[in-house]
Motif scaffolding. Structure first.
Motif, PDB file in Angstrom:
ATOM      1  N   LYS A   1      42.444  23.930  10.496  1.00  0.00           N
ATOM      2  CA  LYS A   1      42.151  24.596   9.222  1.00  0.00           C
ATOM      3  C   LYS A   1      42.115  26.111   9.392  1.00  0.00           C
ATOM      4  CE  LYS A   1      39.590  20.733   7.319  1.00  0.00           C
ATOM      5  NZ  LYS A   1      38.279  20.191   6.980  1.00  0.00           N
TER       6      LYS A   1
ATOM      7  N   VAL B   1      47.352  31.890   9.162  1.00  0.00           N
ATOM      8  CA  VAL B   1      48.795  31.999   8.917  1.00  0.00           C
ATOM      9  C   VAL B   1      49.049  32.353   7.456  1.00  0.00           C
ATOM     10  CG1 VAL B   1      50.942  30.679   8.807  1.00  0.00           C
ATOM     11  CG2 VAL B   1      49.484  30.517  10.819  1.00  0.00           C
ATOM     12  N   LYS B   2      48.304  31.748   6.572  1.00  0.00           N
ATOM     13  CA  LYS B   2      48.456  32.031   5.128  1.00  0.00           C
ATOM     14  C   LYS B   2      48.123  33.495   4.845  1.00  0.00           C
ATOM     15  CE  LYS B   2      47.111  30.225   0.633  1.00  0.00           C
ATOM     16  NZ  LYS B   2      46.315  29.212  -0.074  1.00  0.00           N
ATOM     17  N   LYS B   3      47.068  34.016   5.453  1.00  0.00           N
ATOM     18  CA  LYS B   3      46.684  35.431   5.252  1.00  0.00           C
ATOM     19  C   LYS B   3      47.747  36.356   5.838  1.00  0.00           C
ATOM     20  CE  LYS B   3      41.795  34.644   4.973  1.00  0.00           C
ATOM     21  NZ  LYS B   3      40.821  35.422   4.295  1.00  0.00           N
TER      22      LYS B   3
ATOM     23  N   THR C   1      43.642  27.883  11.688  1.00  0.00           N
ATOM     24  CA  THR C   1      45.012  28.338  11.933  1.00  0.00           C
ATOM     25  C   THR C   1      45.800  28.430  10.640  1.00  0.00           C
ATOM     26  OG1 THR C   1      44.991  27.364  14.146  1.00  0.00           O
ATOM     27  CG2 THR C   1      47.147  27.827  13.184  1.00  0.00           C
ATOM     28  N   ALA C   2      45.712  27.398   9.806  1.00  0.00           N
ATOM     29  CA  ALA C   2      46.423  27.398   8.523  1.00  0.00           C
ATOM     30  C   ALA C   2      45.945  28.565   7.651  1.00  0.00           C
ATOM     31  CB  ALA C   2      46.210  26.082   7.801  1.00  0.00           C
ATOM     32  N   SER C   3      44.656  28.822   7.648  1.00  0.00           N
ATOM     33  CA  SER C   3      44.107  29.930   6.861  1.00  0.00           C
ATOM     34  C   SER C   3      44.603  31.283   7.381  1.00  0.00           C
ATOM     35  CB  SER C   3      42.587  29.886   6.907  1.00  0.00           C
ATOM     36  OG  SER C   3      42.014  30.979   6.272  1.00  0.00           O
TER      37      SER C   3
ATOM     38  N   GLU D   1      50.898  35.784   6.077  1.00  0.00           N
ATOM     39  CA  GLU D   1      52.119  35.721   5.278  1.00  0.00           C
ATOM     40  C   GLU D   1      52.031  36.518   3.981  1.00  0.00           C
ATOM     41  OE1 GLU D   1      52.673  31.502   4.848  1.00  0.00           O
ATOM     42  OE2 GLU D   1      53.821  31.370   6.720  1.00  0.00           O
ATOM     43  N   GLN D   2      50.837  36.911   3.591  1.00  0.00           N
ATOM     44  CA  GLN D   2      50.667  37.662   2.334  1.00  0.00           C
ATOM     45  C   GLN D   2      51.067  39.108   2.479  1.00  0.00           C
ATOM     46  OE1 GLN D   2      46.592  37.038   1.213  1.00  0.00           O
ATOM     47  NE2 GLN D   2      46.974  34.947   0.559  1.00  0.00           N
TER      48      GLN D   2
END
Length: 74
Positions: free
Chosen positions: A63, A69-71, A65-67, A73-74
């Motif tokens: 979770k 990576v999402k940040k 890591t996904a968070s 990518e912004q």
């Protein structure tokens, strides 16, 4: 508990505990005559601990890591 997570934990725990205990045992005692047995004794304790920790931490780390990576990518 699903089988893929258990297999992952066994493999990852084995490789990580093997690597870390090998390095730390080498630093601590050097290449002594009974190095293999010294290392094996430490690894026998570290391996089950690594499996349990991998099973416990994996959901949180996934979770996180996904968070991250999402940040990124912004």
């Amino acid at each position: 508990m699903n089988i893929p997570n258990l297999i992952f934990a066994a493999i990852m725990g084995g490789l990580m505990s093997l690597s870390i205990t090998l390095a730390t045992t080498l630093v601590r005692v050097g290449f002594v005559q009974d190095f293999f047995w010294e290392w094996l004794e430490v690894w026998a304790v570290a391996y089950p601990v690594a499996i349990i920790c991998t099973l416990i931490y994996r959901p949180f780390i996934s979770k996180l890591t996904a968070s991250l990576v999402k940040k990124l990518e912004q």
